[in-house]
Scaffold this motif. Sequence first.
Motif, PDB file in Angstrom:
ATOM      1  N   ALA A  49       0.982  -1.212  -0.141  1.00  0.00           N
ATOM      2  CA  ALA A  49      -0.056  -0.109   0.121  1.00  0.00           C
ATOM      3  C   ALA A  49       0.835   1.382   0.139  1.00  0.00           C
ATOM      4  O   ALA A  49       0.459   2.386  -0.558  1.00  0.00           O
ATOM      5  CB  ALA A  49      -0.847   0.067   1.123  1.00  0.00           C
ATOM      6  N   SER A  50       2.119   1.068   0.834  1.00  0.00           N
ATOM      7  CA  SER A  50       3.042   2.142   0.627  1.00  0.00           C
ATOM      8  C   SER A  50       4.250   1.843   1.304  1.00  0.00           C
ATOM      9  O   SER A  50       4.357   0.922   2.185  1.00  0.00           O
ATOM     10  CB  SER A  50       2.419   3.500   1.561  1.00  0.00           C
ATOM     11  OG  SER A  50       3.272   4.531   1.637  1.00  0.00           O
ATOM     12  N   LEU A  51       5.407   2.225   0.636  1.00  0.00           N
ATOM     13  CA  LEU A  51       6.962   2.008   1.337  1.00  0.00           C
ATOM     14  C   LEU A  51       7.413   2.917   2.080  1.00  0.00           C
ATOM     15  O   LEU A  51       6.910   4.330   1.650  1.00  0.00           O
ATOM     16  CB  LEU A  51       7.650   1.363   0.131  1.00  0.00           C
ATOM     17  CG  LEU A  51       7.452   0.156  -0.540  1.00  0.00           C
ATOM     18  CD1 LEU A  51       8.567   0.045  -1.827  1.00  0.00           C
ATOM     19  CD2 LEU A  51       7.913  -0.896   0.571  1.00  0.00           C
ATOM     20  N   VAL A  52       7.976   2.655   3.082  1.00  0.00           N
ATOM     21  CA  VAL A  52       8.310   3.769   3.776  1.00  0.00           C
ATOM     22  C   VAL A  52       9.997   3.959   3.351  1.00  0.00           C
ATOM     23  O   VAL A  52      10.735   3.056   3.246  1.00  0.00           O
ATOM     24  CB  VAL A  52       8.843   3.128   5.366  1.00  0.00           C
ATOM     25  CG1 VAL A  52       9.681   4.284   6.142  1.00  0.00           C
ATOM     26  CG2 VAL A  52       7.369   2.909   5.978  1.00  0.00           C
ATOM     27  N   ASP A  53      10.226   5.167   2.549  1.00  0.00           N
ATOM     28  CA  ASP A  53      11.427   5.608   2.173  1.00  0.00           C
ATOM     29  C   ASP A  53      12.415   5.879   3.162  1.00  0.00           C
ATOM     30  O   ASP A  53      12.469   7.426   3.032  1.00  0.00           O
ATOM     31  CB  ASP A  53      10.964   6.423   0.682  1.00  0.00           C
ATOM     32  CG  ASP A  53      12.558   6.649  -0.154  1.00  0.00           C
ATOM     33  OD1 ASP A  53      13.381   6.254   0.417  1.00  0.00           O
ATOM     34  OD2 ASP A  53      12.030   7.405  -0.945  1.00  0.00           O
TER      35      ASP A  53
END
Length: 243
Positions: free
Chosen positions: A150-154
């Motif tokens: 759903a979303s990656l933590v960059d």
Amino acid sequence: MIMRMASVSVAQAAQRLGVSVPRIHQRIADGSLAAERIGSQWVVDERSLVRIQERSKAGRPISLRSAWAVIAASENDRDRLKEGGSVTSARARVHLDRLLAPYLVRADDEESVGELAVSLRSMFRNRAERRLLRAAPADLADLRADSRWASLVDLGASGIASGDVEGYLEESKVEGVAKDYLLVESDRGANVVLHVIPDGQYPFPNSRLRLAADLAEHRGPREEARAAELVHELAPEWKEVER
């Protein structure tokens, strides 16, 4: 990057929590306090001990719904705030104001940074189920590129160099991802941090406040310092929005 912290004796753990030695052994037995046996003695993982200490003194965490509403407020996302209703929206703004108000004036000393990190971990604890896992190093690139996130933590963009994979994944997709990449639970030596969210929950991929909460949960000095920087950036912007 997941940091391994030192261990302390059972007697030291009891002293720091203000309980008896038998109570520490009970916590070890029921799994609420991480420990390992070395010879004939138990030693307690300090990271686990710090979590218990924080929860005993930190404020009550807000619900999953409220946590994401606060993040929506920090993004001034009025449409998603309206979805939660007027009461949730109003409470979210109050929570956000209480969090950010002390940081309108920048404070970079170690104590202030530590207190802010505790506040972030406490307030946003329920936004997702945080799981520490391990994948084969050779699989990390493919895991990072998987379309099911759903979303990656960059972490790289946040200034923290790390080869680990961290991201938000909807609950219905966890089993498939874990099976495909042979992910195993691994509190120590983990290289995958998985934040499990309900299906349909928007993870606010560009939110600085959410990233600050992610970083604070790593408990390292660099991560906590960067989390503080993000909050210091947000505080004056929020003040302008609320005028």
